[in-house]
Enzyme design. Structure first.
Site, PDB file in Angstrom:
ATOM      1  N   HIS A   1     -51.711   9.972 -22.493  1.00  0.00           N
ATOM      2  CA  HIS A   1     -50.945   9.080 -21.624  1.00  0.00           C
ATOM      3  C   HIS A   1     -49.769   8.509 -22.409  1.00  0.00           C
ATOM      4  CE1 HIS A   1     -54.793   8.585 -19.105  1.00  0.00           C
ATOM      5  NE2 HIS A   1     -53.945   9.333 -18.426  1.00  0.00           N
TER       6      HIS A   1
ATOM      7  N   GLU B   1     -52.489  16.157 -15.069  1.00  0.00           N
ATOM      8  CA  GLU B   1     -53.728  16.642 -15.672  1.00  0.00           C
ATOM      9  C   GLU B   1     -53.518  17.900 -16.511  1.00  0.00           C
ATOM     10  OE1 GLU B   1     -56.107  14.729 -15.805  1.00  0.00           O
ATOM     11  OE2 GLU B   1     -55.682  13.348 -14.157  1.00  0.00           O
TER      12      GLU B   1
ATOM     13  N   TRP C   1     -48.487   5.697 -22.705  1.00  0.00           N
ATOM     14  CA  TRP C   1     -48.653   4.411 -23.387  1.00  0.00           C
ATOM     15  C   TRP C   1     -49.695   4.479 -24.497  1.00  0.00           C
ATOM     16  CZ3 TRP C   1     -50.648   5.699 -18.698  1.00  0.00           C
ATOM     17  CH2 TRP C   1     -52.000   5.513 -18.496  1.00  0.00           C
TER      18      TRP C   1
ATOM     19  N   THR D   1     -41.042   9.374 -26.827  1.00  0.00           N
ATOM     20  CA  THR D   1     -41.512   8.546 -25.721  1.00  0.00           C
ATOM     21  C   THR D   1     -41.637   7.115 -26.225  1.00  0.00           C
ATOM     22  OG1 THR D   1     -43.826   9.048 -26.256  1.00  0.00           O
ATOM     23  CG2 THR D   1     -42.746  10.422 -24.588  1.00  0.00           C
TER      24      THR D   1
END
Length: 355
Positions: free
Chosen positions: A276, A267, A278, A292
């Protein structure tokens, strides 16, 4: 001759100034914002979680952001400006060392290596206020609070490459030390009979953040609905700025397998402008971080390596995924650069420096 030399020198300075201005203009033109998004399709969030068999919801941040965008028409533009500032900083200071490339083998890797940017900020220390709000606020011990801060400090200052699975060689150069640390200032305890607080920032309204311009405020309470936590992205209303954690997610809590303090790490990542991993939109959407890999959704449990989606091995051990606390243990250099950008001159959290 002297006049000629002076004239040539003046022309040289003028040419240099023009080149500098030209470079700045070119740099401005290179800030591509075409992939920027704020609203999230919540069906994409829930699609993969339907098979997770978890009774707990690891994060509600994107749901909260959708609500805040509806309530505050100006928030999208503020977040756009913060994203532009972030991309401008990264474009000016750093480039990937291996763009588009490098990996091979069964993972289908398209590994990108990003260098940590030297931003001149040194170690960033974030002062923290913790608000424990429970029917019996003493149910959370002082040790649990200090252990939680220790987990944050460990996670933000360790590469943990020794924990990577043997095949995840592409991720070794990505793991980073963020050079961000957290300093607990005070723990406030509020005995409140309410059994749960929900995700509409009611706990913040009841116990407002203290100097959110210069401090991270963390509320520890029972959120309800099996939700582990939620955060507010940079750009939101200061009256609701901060992070809310399920009290049972703190180290030693009962929310196994999410009871080692990694909900706070996740958080706080959102609070520092991380999405996030994805991208909350399957393979078509990105988390705005170059190193990433793309993924089609969250991962749960402790996946074996490689777990492949979008033709890449998922970075399941990243703090911005949904895996068990014991199985997440890294940020990347690209995420480091993105978090630190909000503290640079003109950044949304720049006022926190030096407090």
């Amino acid at each position: 001759m002297k006049k000629l030399i002076l004239s040539m020198a003046a022309i040289g300075l003028l040419f240099a100034a023009c080149e500098s201005e030209k470079n700045e203009i070119t740099q401005e033109q290179e800030i591509d914002m075409s992939d920027f998004y704020v609203y999230t399709d919540l069906e994409d969030i829930s699609a993969k979680s339907a098979t997770s068999k978890k009774s707990l919801t690891p994060c509600y941040t994107m749901n909260v952001l959708n609500r805040q965008l509806q309530e505050n028409p100006g928030l999208e533009q503020k977040m756009y400006a913060i994203e532009y500032h972030t991309r401008k900083f990264i474009t000016a200071k750093g480039k990937p060392t291996n763009p588009g490339g490098g990996g091979s083998g069964d993972t289908g890797s398209t590994d990108v290596d990003v260098l940590p940017i030297e931003d001149g900020l040194g170690t960033i220390t974030i002062p923290v206020y913790v608000h424990v709000v429970l029917p019996n606020a003493s149910d959370i011990t002082d040790k649990q609070v200090t252990d939680q801060i220790s987990v944050l400090n460990d996670d933000f200052s360790s590469t943990n490459t020794n924990l990577l699975p043997s095949g995840a060689t592409d991720f070794i150069n990505d793991a980073t030390i963020t050079d961000i640390e957290f300093n607990l200032i005070t723990t406030y305890r509020h005995d409140d009979s309410r059994s749960s607080w929900g995700t509409n920032d009611a706990v913040k309204a009841a116990y407002p953040p203290i100097t959110p311009e210069t401090h991270l405020n963390i509320w520890v309470c029972n959120i309800g609905g099996g939700i582990l936590g939620y955060a507010q992205f940079p750009g939101g209303n200061l009256a609701t700025d901060g992070v809310v954690l399920l009290h049972e997610s703190l180290p030693g809590g009962t929310a196994a397998p999410y009871n080692e303090g990694r909900t706070a790490t996740h958080e706080v990542g959102h609070w520092l402008n991380l999405r996030h991993i994805w991208g909350d939109g399957r393979c078509r959407q990105d988390d705005f971080v170059e190193d990433t890999p793309s993924s089609d959704g969250a991962n749960y449990g402790c996946p074996s390596y490689p777990s492949i989606s979008c033709k890449d091995a998922d970075m399941t051990m990243n703090y911005m995924d949904y895996t068990d606390d014991a199985c997440m243990y890294m940020f990347t250099d690209g995420q480091r650069n993105r978090m630190r950008a909000v503290f640079t001159s003109g950044g949304f959290r720049a006022s926190m420096l030096g407090n």
